[in-house]
Motif scaffolding. Structure first.
Motif, PDB file in Angstrom:
ATOM      1  N   PHE A  74       0.839  -1.203   0.000  1.00 40.08           N
ATOM      2  CA  PHE A  74       0.000   0.000   0.000  1.00 40.08           C
ATOM      3  C   PHE A  74       0.875   1.255   0.000  1.00 40.08           C
ATOM      4  O   PHE A  74       0.559   2.250  -0.663  1.00 40.08           O
ATOM      5  N   ALA A  75       1.963   1.234   0.751  1.00 42.23           N
ATOM      6  CA  ALA A  75       2.856   2.389   0.814  1.00 42.23           C
ATOM      7  C   ALA A  75       3.473   2.683  -0.549  1.00 42.23           C
ATOM      8  O   ALA A  75       3.594   3.849  -0.954  1.00 42.23           O
ATOM      9  N   ASP A  76       3.864   1.635  -1.272  1.00 40.06           N
ATOM     10  CA  ASP A  76       4.439   1.821  -2.613  1.00 40.06           C
ATOM     11  C   ASP A  76       3.414   2.435  -3.567  1.00 40.06           C
ATOM     12  O   ASP A  76       3.744   3.331  -4.351  1.00 40.06           O
ATOM     13  N   VAL A  77       2.179   1.952  -3.497  1.00 40.94           N
ATOM     14  CA  VAL A  77       1.117   2.500  -4.350  1.00 40.94           C
ATOM     15  C   VAL A  77       0.857   3.960  -3.989  1.00 40.94           C
ATOM     16  O   VAL A  77       0.685   4.821  -4.869  1.00 40.94           O
ATOM     17  N   ALA A  78       0.842   4.260  -2.688  1.00 40.50           N
ATOM     18  CA  ALA A  78       0.610   5.638  -2.246  1.00 40.50           C
ATOM     19  C   ALA A  78       1.709   6.567  -2.752  1.00 40.50           C
ATOM     20  O   ALA A  78       1.427   7.665  -3.252  1.00 40.50           O
ATOM     21  N   ALA A  79       2.949   6.147  -2.625  1.00 36.06           N
ATOM     22  CA  ALA A  79       4.061   6.988  -3.061  1.00 36.06           C
ATOM     23  C   ALA A  79       3.986   7.261  -4.558  1.00 36.06           C
ATOM     24  O   ALA A  79       4.232   8.391  -5.012  1.00 36.06           O
ATOM     25  N   ALA A  80       3.628   6.247  -5.343  1.00 38.42           N
ATOM     26  CA  ALA A  80       3.517   6.429  -6.791  1.00 38.42           C
ATOM     27  C   ALA A  80       2.383   7.387  -7.139  1.00 38.42           C
ATOM     28  O   ALA A  80       2.522   8.243  -8.029  1.00 38.42           O
ATOM     29  N   ALA A  81       1.264   7.275  -6.457  1.00 38.75           N
ATOM     30  CA  ALA A  81       0.125   8.159  -6.726  1.00 38.75           C
ATOM     31  C   ALA A  81       0.462   9.598  -6.362  1.00 38.75           C
ATOM     32  O   ALA A  81       0.131  10.536  -7.103  1.00 38.75           O
ATOM     33  N   ILE A  82       1.120   9.790  -5.242  1.00 36.59           N
ATOM     34  CA  ILE A  82       1.486  11.146  -4.814  1.00 36.59           C
ATOM     35  C   ILE A  82       2.454  11.777  -5.806  1.00 36.59           C
ATOM     36  O   ILE A  82       2.360  12.965  -6.134  1.00 36.59           O
ATOM     37  N   ALA A  83       3.376  10.977  -6.325  1.00 41.77           N
ATOM     38  CA  ALA A  83       4.322  11.497  -7.312  1.00 41.77           C
ATOM     39  C   ALA A  83       3.610  11.963  -8.578  1.00 41.77           C
ATOM     40  O   ALA A  83       4.043  12.925  -9.224  1.00 41.77           O
ATOM     41  N   ARG A  84       2.505  11.317  -8.905  1.00 38.97           N
ATOM     42  CA  ARG A  84       1.758  11.690 -10.111  1.00 38.97           C
ATOM     43  C   ARG A  84       1.040  13.017  -9.965  1.00 38.97           C
ATOM     44  O   ARG A  84       0.887  13.764 -10.933  1.00 38.97           O
ATOM     45  N   VAL A  85       0.557  13.349  -8.767  1.00 37.49           N
ATOM     46  CA  VAL A  85      -0.263  14.556  -8.584  1.00 37.49           C
ATOM     47  C   VAL A  85       0.474  15.686  -7.867  1.00 37.49           C
ATOM     48  O   VAL A  85      -0.044  16.797  -7.768  1.00 37.49           O
ATOM     49  N   GLY A  86       1.647  15.389  -7.320  1.00 40.37           N
ATOM     50  CA  GLY A  86       2.420  16.451  -6.689  1.00 40.37           C
ATOM     51  C   GLY A  86       2.116  16.710  -5.235  1.00 40.37           C
ATOM     52  O   GLY A  86       2.466  17.760  -4.708  1.00 40.37           O
ATOM     53  N   GLY A  87       1.462  15.783  -4.562  1.00 42.51           N
ATOM     54  CA  GLY A  87       1.234  15.939  -3.128  1.00 42.51           C
ATOM     55  C   GLY A  87      -0.220  15.784  -2.735  1.00 42.51           C
ATOM     56  O   GLY A  87      -1.124  16.095  -3.514  1.00 42.51           O
ATOM     57  N   VAL A  88      -0.460  15.273  -1.514  1.00 39.23           N
ATOM     58  CA  VAL A  88      -1.807  15.145  -0.955  1.00 39.23           C
ATOM     59  C   VAL A  88      -1.761  15.575   0.511  1.00 39.23           C
ATOM     60  O   VAL A  88      -0.694  15.628   1.138  1.00 39.23           O
ATOM     61  N   ASP A  89      -2.916  15.901   1.063  1.00 40.87           N
ATOM     62  CA  ASP A  89      -3.024  16.345   2.452  1.00 40.87           C
ATOM     63  C   ASP A  89      -3.296  15.191   3.421  1.00 40.87           C
ATOM     64  O   ASP A  89      -3.000  15.296   4.616  1.00 40.87           O
ATOM     65  N   LEU A  90      -3.879  14.121   2.902  1.00 48.75           N
ATOM     66  CA  LEU A  90      -4.301  13.010   3.758  1.00 48.75           C
ATOM     67  C   LEU A  90      -4.380  11.743   2.920  1.00 48.75           C
ATOM     68  O   LEU A  90      -4.684  11.805   1.727  1.00 48.75           O
ATOM     69  N   ILE A  91      -4.083  10.617   3.554  1.00 47.13           N
ATOM     70  CA  ILE A  91      -4.250   9.300   2.927  1.00 47.13           C
ATOM     71  C   ILE A  91      -5.255   8.506   3.761  1.00 47.13           C
ATOM     72  O   ILE A  91      -5.217   8.556   4.993  1.00 47.13           O
ATOM     73  N   VAL A  92      -6.139   7.809   3.097  1.00 47.30           N
ATOM     74  CA  VAL A  92      -7.077   6.916   3.782  1.00 47.30           C
ATOM     75  C   VAL A  92      -6.876   5.518   3.219  1.00 47.30           C
ATOM     76  O   VAL A  92      -7.025   5.299   2.016  1.00 47.30           O
ATOM     77  N   SER A  93      -6.511   4.589   4.079  1.00 47.71           N
ATOM     78  CA  SER A  93      -6.252   3.219   3.649  1.00 47.71           C
ATOM     79  C   SER A  93      -7.249   2.265   4.293  1.00 47.71           C
ATOM     80  O   SER A  93      -7.287   2.132   5.520  1.00 47.71           O
ATOM     81  N   HIS A  94      -8.029   1.622   3.453  1.00 49.78           N
ATOM     82  CA  HIS A  94      -8.939   0.599   3.962  1.00 49.78           C
ATOM     83  C   HIS A  94      -8.182  -0.640   4.387  1.00 49.78           C
ATOM     84  O   HIS A  94      -8.588  -1.362   5.297  1.00 49.78           O
ATOM     85  N   GLY A  95      -7.041  -0.917   3.719  1.00 48.71           N
ATOM     86  CA  GLY A  95      -6.342  -2.166   3.973  1.00 48.71           C
ATOM     87  C   GLY A  95      -7.059  -3.326   3.303  1.00 48.71           C
ATOM     88  O   GLY A  95      -7.961  -3.146   2.484  1.00 48.71           O
ATOM     89  N   GLN A  96      -6.637  -4.529   3.654  1.00 51.68           N
ATOM     90  CA  GLN A  96      -7.171  -5.747   3.045  1.00 51.68           C
ATOM     91  C   GLN A  96      -7.949  -6.556   4.080  1.00 51.68           C
ATOM     92  O   GLN A  96      -7.382  -7.036   5.065  1.00 51.68           O
ATOM     93  N   THR A  97      -9.240  -6.686   3.874  1.00 50.93           N
ATOM     94  CA  THR A  97     -10.045  -7.489   4.793  1.00 50.93           C
ATOM     95  C   THR A  97      -9.648  -8.957   4.685  1.00 50.93           C
ATOM     96  O   THR A  97      -9.605  -9.526   3.595  1.00 50.93           O
ATOM     97  N   VAL A  98      -9.362  -9.560   5.834  1.00 54.92           N
ATOM     98  CA  VAL A  98      -9.072 -10.992   5.863  1.00 54.92           C
ATOM     99  C   VAL A  98     -10.100 -11.763   6.692  1.00 54.92           C
ATOM    100  O   VAL A  98     -10.203 -12.982   6.567  1.00 54.92           O
ATOM    101  N   TYR A  99     -10.839 -11.054   7.541  1.00 56.20           N
ATOM    102  CA  TYR A  99     -11.909 -11.732   8.290  1.00 56.20           C
ATOM    103  C   TYR A  99     -12.936 -10.717   8.760  1.00 56.20           C
ATOM    104  O   TYR A  99     -12.579  -9.637   9.244  1.00 56.20           O
ATOM    105  N   HIS A 100     -14.202 -11.066   8.570  1.00 52.67           N
ATOM    106  CA  HIS A 100     -15.314 -10.244   9.045  1.00 52.67           C
ATOM    107  C   HIS A 100     -16.180 -11.165   9.902  1.00 52.67           C
ATOM    108  O   HIS A 100     -16.851 -12.066   9.391  1.00 52.67           O
ATOM    109  N   TRP A 101     -16.133 -10.951  11.212  1.00 55.13           N
ATOM    110  CA  TRP A 101     -16.757 -11.855  12.184  1.00 55.13           C
ATOM    111  C   TRP A 101     -18.233 -11.492  12.344  1.00 55.13           C
ATOM    112  O   TRP A 101     -18.568 -10.462  12.915  1.00 55.13           O
ATOM    113  N   VAL A 102     -19.090 -12.383  11.844  1.00 57.41           N
ATOM    114  CA  VAL A 102     -20.539 -12.214  11.939  1.00 57.41           C
ATOM    115  C   VAL A 102     -21.120 -13.472  12.560  1.00 57.41           C
ATOM    116  O   VAL A 102     -20.818 -14.596  12.115  1.00 57.41           O
TER     117      VAL A 102
END
Length: 390
Positions: A74-102
């Motif tokens: 995720f960090a590598d993807v974030a760095a590449a995206a930021i390089a494309r647009v020239g900077g961001v104020d905030l990052i929101v990462s959902h991450g990868q769901t591996v278990y949802h306990w219901v």
């Protein structure tokens, strides 16, 4: 404010990224997409992730390693995206769901786990990161899903009738917007691509790992005996709010259903039957909710067998893609993450009790500081609508 949303869904195939620029628009909000891309997981990482998912056993050692490895991806993807647009104020990462306990008997959600350690993202980019966006809603008695009701409710606000938005990822979820106190309702319907992908991958039916353009389903025949067994799943009879995932709908689930039905289907017929399961369950949910127009996003929106099946089953209700709303279907979930982060940053709740079942709205997520001091703005009023732009 520029926010980078990062998301990997229940298909576990890669990381979606979208940089969104939010600006006030009267009593609403405009969201302009500056960048969007999808990055596949490295094959070896994806293989390890899939191998650790339920019902397979795993270890704390492997969970710890995956948490760091996914965080670094995720960090590598974030760095590449930021390089494309020239900077961001905030990052929101959902991450990868591996278990949802219901709880299977009551449908109550008790916990959820997303991997992808946000510290790696903050350390790599120097930007503050909002993460763990589902847990607070669950602690407040909600399902923690689907959170997309926030975005859909703002985008569909003011449309006539009872519009709805459908996302066809690994799991299908729907948001229905009607008049009244609980104007926005949302819930997980059942499997969209999860079971189809499981068969395609297990049997090596397509190198991409999914039924590209629905060609396998189109070449097969629906087995009504197996379909009846699949439709008898108790989850479908639970009332919303409700949520589900691959904890229930996994390869062994298909094998058990075939044993109960007394069938051993070819790949083509099995994929055709599972595709029809998606069509039937979605159409049933939309009809029961009185939907008057349906906008579709996610990977399943590219499957003509699903889309044509929904159009036939729901006629005369129009079935269209969310692109017609100015909302790209493949970037929608990353945009949702950015919107959740915008709300969190401004002290606003992003969970809707009418959608998740929580006791009350809650501000979502935890914040990992970036390189500099963490300064949050004063809370502001909740926007009443959202316009999309490019």
């Amino acid at each position: 404010m520029r926010i980078l949303g990062l998301m990997s869904g229940t298909s576990h195939d890669g990381i979606d990224a979208a940089v969104i620029e939010f600006a006030p628009d009267g009593d609403g909000l405009t969201a302009r997409t500056l960048f969007h891309d999808s990055t596949p997981y490295a094959p070896e990482l994806r293989a390890r992730l899939v191998a650790a998912l339920p019902p397979s056993p795993t270890t704390l050692d492997e969970i710890t390693r995956l948490d760091a490895l996914i965080g670094r991806a995720f960090a590598d993807v974030a760095a590449a995206a930021i390089a494309r647009v020239g900077g961001v104020d905030l990052i929101v990462s959902h991450g990868q769901t591996v278990y949802h306990w219901v709880e299977p008997d009551t449908g109550a959600a008790r916990g959820t786990l997303q991997l992808g350690q946000p510290a790696w993202i903050a350390e790599t980019t120097g930007v503050p990161v909002v993460s763990d966006v589902r847990s607070r809603d669950i602690a407040a008695g909600g399902q923690g899903a689907p959170l997309v009701g926030l975005l859909d409710g703002l985008v569909l606000a003011g449309r006539a009738g009872t519009p709805a938005a459908l996302n066809l990822g690994g799991i299908s979820n729907i948001t229905v917007v009607a008049e009244g106190a609980d104007a926005v309702r949302a819930w997980d319907i059942g499997p969209a691509n999860a079971l189809i992908d499981a068969v395609v991958q297990q049997r090596g039916a397509h190198p991409a790992g999914y039924d590209a353009d629905g060609r396998i389903a189109a070449s097969g025949r629906v087995d009504e005996a197996l379909l009846r067994v699949l439709l008898d799943e108790p989850y479908y009879r639970l009332r919303p709010p409700k949520s589900t995932g691959k904890e229930l709908f996994h390869p062994e689930y298909i094998a058990a259903a075939q044993r109960r039905a007394g069938t051993a289907l070819s790949t083509r017929d099995l994929v055709a039957t599972l595709t029809e399961l998606t069509v039937r369950t979605v159409a049933d949910a939309a009809r029961e909710a009185g939907v008057t127009e349906l906008f579709v996003s996610g990977g399943g929106a590219h499957n003509p067998v699903i889309m044509d099946g929904l159009a036939r089953a729901l006629a005369p209700v129009p079935v269209r893609r969310t692109d017609e709303l100015g909302l790209g279907g493949d970037e929608k979930e990353a945009l949702l993450m950015a919107l959740v982060g915008w709300c969190t940053w401004h002290g606003l709740p992003a969970s809707l009790p009418s959608a998740t079942g929580a006791r009350a709205p809650r501000v979502l997520g935890s914040i990992t500081p970036g390189a500099g001091p963490l300064r949050l703005p004063e809370p502001r009023a909740m926007p009443r609508f959202l316009r999309t732009a490019r």
